[in-house]
Motif scaffolding. Structure first.
Motif, PDB file in Angstrom:
ATOM      1  N   TRP A   1      32.474 -29.570 -36.286  1.00 56.12           N
ATOM      2  CA  TRP A   1      32.993 -30.027 -35.231  1.00 56.12           C
ATOM      3  C   TRP A   1      34.135 -31.515 -35.284  1.00 56.12           C
ATOM      4  O   TRP A   1      34.940 -31.121 -36.171  1.00 56.12           O
TER       5      TRP A   1
ATOM      6  N   PRO B   1      35.709 -41.595 -34.177  1.00 53.55           N
ATOM      7  CA  PRO B   1      34.745 -41.972 -32.501  1.00 53.55           C
ATOM      8  C   PRO B   1      33.659 -40.411 -32.078  1.00 53.55           C
ATOM      9  O   PRO B   1      34.656 -39.629 -31.922  1.00 53.55           O
ATOM     10  N   ASP B   2      32.615 -41.084 -32.485  1.00 52.29           N
ATOM     11  CA  ASP B   2      31.634 -39.984 -31.864  1.00 52.29           C
ATOM     12  C   ASP B   2      32.245 -38.090 -31.797  1.00 52.29           C
ATOM     13  O   ASP B   2      32.516 -37.278 -30.563  1.00 52.29           O
TER      14      ASP B   2
ATOM     15  N   ARG C   1      33.347 -44.079 -38.550  1.00 56.10           N
ATOM     16  CA  ARG C   1      32.502 -43.788 -37.682  1.00 56.10           C
ATOM     17  C   ARG C   1      33.461 -44.764 -36.206  1.00 56.10           C
ATOM     18  O   ARG C   1      34.117 -43.894 -35.446  1.00 56.10           O
TER      19      ARG C   1
ATOM     20  N   SER D   1      36.358 -34.897 -33.310  1.00 53.44           N
ATOM     21  CA  SER D   1      36.501 -35.837 -32.719  1.00 53.44           C
ATOM     22  C   SER D   1      38.461 -35.694 -31.657  1.00 53.44           C
ATOM     23  O   SER D   1      39.303 -35.654 -32.805  1.00 53.44           O
TER      24      SER D   1
ATOM     25  N   SER E   1      36.254 -34.301 -27.720  1.00 52.35           N
ATOM     26  CA  SER E   1      34.979 -34.685 -27.570  1.00 52.35           C
ATOM     27  C   SER E   1      35.641 -36.210 -28.606  1.00 52.35           C
ATOM     28  O   SER E   1      36.179 -36.640 -29.459  1.00 52.35           O
ATOM     29  N   GLY E   2      35.631 -37.483 -27.683  1.00 54.46           N
ATOM     30  CA  GLY E   2      35.298 -38.830 -28.585  1.00 54.46           C
ATOM     31  C   GLY E   2      36.496 -38.815 -27.895  1.00 54.46           C
ATOM     32  O   GLY E   2      37.558 -38.195 -27.110  1.00 54.46           O
ATOM     33  N   GLU E   3      37.461 -39.639 -28.725  1.00 54.20           N
ATOM     34  CA  GLU E   3      38.744 -40.405 -28.313  1.00 54.20           C
ATOM     35  C   GLU E   3      39.498 -40.755 -30.327  1.00 54.20           C
ATOM     36  O   GLU E   3      39.109 -41.736 -30.081  1.00 54.20           O
TER      37      GLU E   3
ATOM     38  N   ARG F   1      28.368 -40.493 -39.203  1.00 51.68           N
ATOM     39  CA  ARG F   1      27.202 -40.933 -38.075  1.00 51.68           C
ATOM     40  C   ARG F   1      26.772 -42.268 -39.174  1.00 51.68           C
ATOM     41  O   ARG F   1      26.244 -43.193 -37.681  1.00 51.68           O
TER      42      ARG F   1
ATOM     43  N   ALA G   1      31.184 -34.426 -32.360  1.00 48.66           N
ATOM     44  CA  ALA G   1      30.356 -33.890 -31.530  1.00 48.66           C
ATOM     45  C   ALA G   1      29.765 -32.493 -32.068  1.00 48.66           C
ATOM     46  O   ALA G   1      31.230 -31.882 -32.855  1.00 48.66           O
TER      47      ALA G   1
END
Length: 316
Positions: free
Chosen positions: A120, A89-90, A85, A122, A126-128, A79, A92
């Protein structure tokens, strides 16, 4: 020694690349899955998913497992560092509720602990991530992972070709515990808890040969730092490592190379000269002794590894 780190990384990269070229197990389409045990601060996932990867990685599910504090630190770094990042990406974070043993005299014998582990991801809801890829980072103690009733690994697919990677991780567990971890994925024994992965392979990097003069000194040095590696006693030779994998059900084959073998047989002469020039290695005998006391072992079973050099009868 940097040369040892280079040889180790070259061996793992070669086997992992060969696995990724294999692809397509029955039921999973072209997807593949890697599970890195005790991943720590390993950066391989960022190289595989990053813009420099050629060709770009497609349809890969990548899992990393390490202690919750390590997984949380990695999330914090991703992050905080824009280049990371951008690759993942993104991200979670998903707290997981676990049930852990307590006083056996307690009426229920269990307690519920929230946030005792963290996952967590990605690209896994969550995210792409591009090209159908997913990244999952699990904050789990491997010994807890195989405990009866422990929550499953989120995002783990059991219908696609999967490669387990342990770089000096399982060697810190008791032999029974390391077997249980492999059984968790293989679907055999008490550690499994669910159906096994039919198209499964494993790559291990571990120390060996604790009984000669160099090995005894190596063990003594570890003991002075309060470090113990049970696998040194249980699987102290390359032959014992391959026998271990065959016993675990990797009937497709099991092979091993010492780091000394890897350096001599797998690294091109021009690359050896380049690395030697960077390090200025002058203690060649010491390097050879050290490299002979670490092994890369790999085994496989099932389909989906047709392009994997190990599955074809040898990575050399």
């Amino acid at each position: 020694m940097p040369t040892g780190t280079y040889a180790r990384t070259a061996a793992l990269d070669r086997l992992i690349s060969s696995f990724l070229r294999g692809g397509g197990g029955e039921g999973g389409g072209g997807k593949r899955q890697i599970v890195s045990l005790g991943a720590g601060t390993d950066t391989r996932v960022f190289r595989l998913f990053g813009p420099q990867a050629q060709p770009p990685q497609t349809d890969l599910i990548y899992h990393e497992i390490d202690f919750p504090a390590v997984a949380a630190k990695k999330l914090q770094l991703v992050r905080a560092v824009p280049p990371l990042r951008n690759i993942v990406p993104d991200p979670a974070s998903v707290p997981i509720t676990t049930t852990t043993s307590e006083d056996p005299n307690d009426e229920n014998g269990t307690r519920t602990a929230t946030n005792s582990t963290t996952c967590w991801s990605s690209g896994g809801g969550s995210g792409e991530l591009p090209n159908g890829c997913e990244y999952w980072c699990h904050g789990r103690d491997l010994r807890d992972l195989v405990r009866p009733g422990a929550p499953p690994l989120r995002g783990l697919r059991r219908d696609v070709p999967t490669l387990l990677v342990s770089e000096c991780c399982l060697c810190y567990l008791e032999a029974a515990q390391s077997r249980a971890v492999i059984e968790y994925f293989a679907g055999s024994g008490e550690g499994a808890g669910t159906a096994g992965i039919a198209d499964l392979a494993v790559v291990l990097y571990e120390p060996i040969r604790p009984d000669d003069a160099f090995g005894r000194q190596m063990v003594a040095n570890l003991a002075a730092r309060r470090i113990r590696m049970p696998s040194l006693d249980a699987y102290g030779t390359a032959a014992a490592q391959t026998a271990r994998l065959r016993a675990a059900g990797f009937e497709g084959g099991a092979e091993a190379r010492t780091v000394e073998d890897v350096w001599r047989e797998w690294v091109p002469d021009g690359e050896k000269e380049r690395v030697d020039g960077l390090e200025g290695l002058d203690e060649v005998e010491e390097w050879n002794l050290l490299a002979a006391h670490y092994v890369v072992a790999w085994g496989w079973r099932g389909r989906g590894f047709e392009g994997w050099e190990g599955g074809g009868g040898g990575a050399g």
